[in-house]
Design a protein around this motif. Structure first.
Motif, PDB file in Angstrom:
ATOM      1  N   PHE A 213      -8.165  29.228 -16.280  1.00  0.00           N
ATOM      2  CA  PHE A 213      -9.020  30.408 -16.408  1.00  0.00           C
ATOM      3  C   PHE A 213     -10.361  30.198 -15.698  1.00  0.00           C
ATOM      4  CE2 PHE A 213      -6.841  31.881 -20.565  1.00  0.00           C
ATOM      5  CZ  PHE A 213      -6.027  32.743 -19.865  1.00  0.00           C
ATOM      6  N   ALA A 216     -10.480  31.618 -12.253  1.00  0.00           N
ATOM      7  CA  ALA A 216     -10.077  33.010 -12.017  1.00  0.00           C
ATOM      8  C   ALA A 216     -11.265  33.792 -11.453  1.00  0.00           C
ATOM      9  CB  ALA A 216      -9.596  33.644 -13.312  1.00  0.00           C
ATOM     10  N   ALA A 217     -10.970  34.805 -10.688  1.00  0.00           N
ATOM     11  CA  ALA A 217     -12.043  35.604 -10.088  1.00  0.00           C
ATOM     12  C   ALA A 217     -12.258  36.885 -10.886  1.00  0.00           C
ATOM     13  CB  ALA A 217     -11.709  35.931  -8.641  1.00  0.00           C
ATOM     14  N   GLY A 218     -13.250  37.645 -10.447  1.00  0.00           N
ATOM     15  CA  GLY A 218     -13.616  38.874 -11.144  1.00  0.00           C
ATOM     16  C   GLY A 218     -12.479  39.882 -11.232  1.00  0.00           C
ATOM     17  N   GLY A 219     -11.611  39.892 -10.219  1.00  0.00           N
ATOM     18  CA  GLY A 219     -10.476  40.817 -10.228  1.00  0.00           C
ATOM     19  C   GLY A 219      -9.593  40.598 -11.450  1.00  0.00           C
ATOM     20  N   PHE A 220      -9.437  39.335 -11.824  1.00  0.00           N
ATOM     21  CA  PHE A 220      -8.621  39.024 -13.000  1.00  0.00           C
ATOM     22  C   PHE A 220      -9.274  39.539 -14.279  1.00  0.00           C
ATOM     23  CE2 PHE A 220      -7.332  36.182 -16.495  1.00  0.00           C
ATOM     24  CZ  PHE A 220      -5.974  36.436 -16.483  1.00  0.00           C
ATOM     25  N   LYS A 221     -10.591  39.521 -14.294  1.00  0.00           N
ATOM     26  CA  LYS A 221     -11.312  40.017 -15.472  1.00  0.00           C
ATOM     27  C   LYS A 221     -10.987  41.493 -15.716  1.00  0.00           C
ATOM     28  CE  LYS A 221     -15.963  40.245 -17.433  1.00  0.00           C
ATOM     29  NZ  LYS A 221     -17.398  40.085 -17.169  1.00  0.00           N
ATOM     30  N   ASP A 222     -11.042  42.278 -14.654  1.00  0.00           N
ATOM     31  CA  ASP A 222     -10.720  43.701 -14.770  1.00  0.00           C
ATOM     32  C   ASP A 222      -9.242  43.900 -15.085  1.00  0.00           C
ATOM     33  OD1 ASP A 222     -13.277  44.433 -14.180  1.00  0.00           O
ATOM     34  OD2 ASP A 222     -12.900  44.669 -12.038  1.00  0.00           O
ATOM     35  N   PHE A 223      -8.407  43.150 -14.370  1.00  0.00           N
ATOM     36  CA  PHE A 223      -6.960  43.306 -14.500  1.00  0.00           C
ATOM     37  C   PHE A 223      -6.509  43.024 -15.930  1.00  0.00           C
ATOM     38  CE2 PHE A 223      -2.612  41.632 -14.243  1.00  0.00           C
ATOM     39  CZ  PHE A 223      -1.993  42.598 -13.470  1.00  0.00           C
ATOM     40  N   SER A 224      -7.173  42.054 -16.564  1.00  0.00           N
ATOM     41  CA  SER A 224      -6.706  41.597 -17.873  1.00  0.00           C
ATOM     42  C   SER A 224      -7.412  42.297 -19.027  1.00  0.00           C
ATOM     43  CB  SER A 224      -6.919  40.084 -17.988  1.00  0.00           C
ATOM     44  OG  SER A 224      -8.290  39.770 -17.874  1.00  0.00           O
ATOM     45  N   ARG A 225      -8.350  43.202 -18.722  1.00  0.00           N
ATOM     46  CA  ARG A 225      -9.162  43.806 -19.789  1.00  0.00           C
ATOM     47  C   ARG A 225      -8.295  44.394 -20.914  1.00  0.00           C
ATOM     48  NH1 ARG A 225     -13.196  46.599 -17.002  1.00  0.00           N
ATOM     49  NH2 ARG A 225     -14.337  44.653 -17.236  1.00  0.00           N
ATOM     50  N   ILE A 226      -7.237  45.119 -20.546  1.00  0.00           N
ATOM     51  CA  ILE A 226      -6.456  45.801 -21.586  1.00  0.00           C
ATOM     52  C   ILE A 226      -5.672  44.825 -22.470  1.00  0.00           C
ATOM     53  CG2 ILE A 226      -6.379  48.095 -20.565  1.00  0.00           C
ATOM     54  CD1 ILE A 226      -3.756  47.473 -19.259  1.00  0.00           C
TER      55      ILE A 226
END
Lengths: 293, 293
Positions: A213, A216-226
């Protein structure tokens, strides 16, 4: 519009309806009905000024409430109908905010035999990964969609009145069939949530063995929010709409298998086409999303 | 630190390095090297003041450049090495920003026989779904991670110097093996991108038949953001790291199959556990992510 609005399940969804209805002056009073175990949450809602009173007794909660909105996880709606049945008032407008609609209709049929004409099934397309009344926001439904799925026997005046209520708290109201609703939401909401839960779970187990983890980059943060969404709510939604979700999961697995094969075959051109199509489709989604008309 | 920094591939990644290096005073001059077809983009970079000059001739670009960073899609790096080989200068620091590292090492071996000691393989963990020099940002790498994957033969002074360069533009620098890098990135970046492309593609095809995007919620917007990433870049990354990505895709499909079975069996408790574990794992990720130390 109403003398007294009763919210059953005063969490993020119900609390935001209460706040918005009050802010827009759509009711004189807001009360909550819940079970013993919900007392601390209802107490908090009272302290926050989201509601004026709360009850664990259905008779007292229903007395004087001319609009009742059920905002509990969909798995508990049948039990709520059972609780409401002895106090059902033909003059009251009943609705819900459940994320699946066939299951709610089935629950109503199981309890009432026929779905009461003054129950208007509805679903606000607005969520958040947070939950609880503390997360409730007065503008959660502003510029969002509200879907009503009326049945043949649903009272059209009740539909109109519920639609007006939601429009006045800022939502764009659409009518569609129960089946269409459940198909569309399985694709745009239920499947994505399952993918997020599955991915974050898979990576979480890897992270326990070797830190990943961290990189991981910021894209993963958004992708995994739900994947931070409420587990009870999602367990209920997935089971309630499994007839729609399972075929989609299978289609998605087939698509992953296809892409895996493209990788195996070093088929750069087909990968490019796959990614380009998705990029264009997302652009179309953004144009649709930013204009809820 | 440097007299002249040469960026090969002046898009989002390269342009942001150029802007940050200039802002921090890490080089006196920044130039770009590209092909004929990149002329409009390099011209734009010059107009925007991101670079001082640009070349399509490698000899002229290399003359006087004491730091060269390759920022093109990973599929083109071998061709770049071929182009640089006749002008390779032992005094110059060479690096790259490729998202996969084994493929870059393989490309260097193919061209040079042995990977030159003054080539330091690196990867900034910062991306965006936008691309092109117009999207370049001076702070793209601030509070982000930069991974260096040195080989046994990599010059340690060159590694230190590159590390210092990235720290001065705001990144936290980690060293790891090529293999570890490619395993970790497959999980945290490459697989999530493939899932997003696959999902948005699947839904896009459904949307063409019957509108569904219209009823998606904000969660889908975030979840699908990475499907807007550059298709060429991602075609290259997926093929370059397919040895790591394919097993992960298979593990993910197995996890989806497991969840599908839980739905079939109405196993509410196991679904709850699956979703709860993911929610907790994401919380752990957030705590890690917000503290890049």
């Amino acid at each position: 519009m109403f003398e007294r609005l009763c919210i059953i399940g005063i969490g993020l969804i119900g609390g935001s309806i209460a706040k918005a209805a009050r802010a827009e002056g759509l009711c004189k009073q807001v009360v909550a009905l819940g079970r013993e175990k919900n007392l601390p949450n209802m107490q908090r809602a009272l302290e926050l000024g989201v509601i004026d009173a709360f009850y664990t007794d259905a008779a007292r909660a229903m007395a004087g409430s001319d609009c009742v909105i059920i905002c509990t996880p969909v798995g508990s709606i049948q039990a709520i109908f059972e609780q409401l049945k002895p106090h059902w008032n033909p003059q009251t407008l009943y609705s819900d905010a459940g994320s699946t609609k066939a299951s709610v209709i089935d629950a109503a049929r199981a309890v009432f035999g026929e779905v009461p004409g003054n129950f208007v099934p509805a679903h606000p397309i607005a969520g958040a990964e947070r939950s609880g009344v503390e997360a409730a926001k007065v503008d959660l439904y502003r510029n969002r969609r509200l879907i009503i799925t009326p049945l043949a026997g649903t009272d059209s005046q009740a539909v109109d009145k519920l639609g007006e209520f939601w429009r006045r708290i800022g939502s764009s109201v659409s009518l569609m069939t129960v089946e269409h609703h459940d198909t569309v939401l399985a694709a745009t909401s239920h499947l994505p949530h399952l993918l997020a839960f599955a991915l974050v779970g898979l990576l979480g187990r890897k992270d326990e063995q070797r830190e990943i983890f961290k990189y991981a980059a910021g894209g993963f943060k958004d992708f995994s929010r739900i994947a931070s969404s409420d587990p009870t709510m999602w367990q209920d939604i997935c089971l309630a709409n499994k007839q729609e979700i399972i075929p989609l999961m299978q289609q998605f697995q087939a698509e992953l298998k296809r892409i895996e094969q493209l990788l195996q075959n070093d088929d750069a051109a087909a990968l490019f086409d796959t990614f380009s199509y998705a990029k264009q489709a997302r652009q179309r989604f953004l144009e649709t999303f930013d204009d809820p008309s």
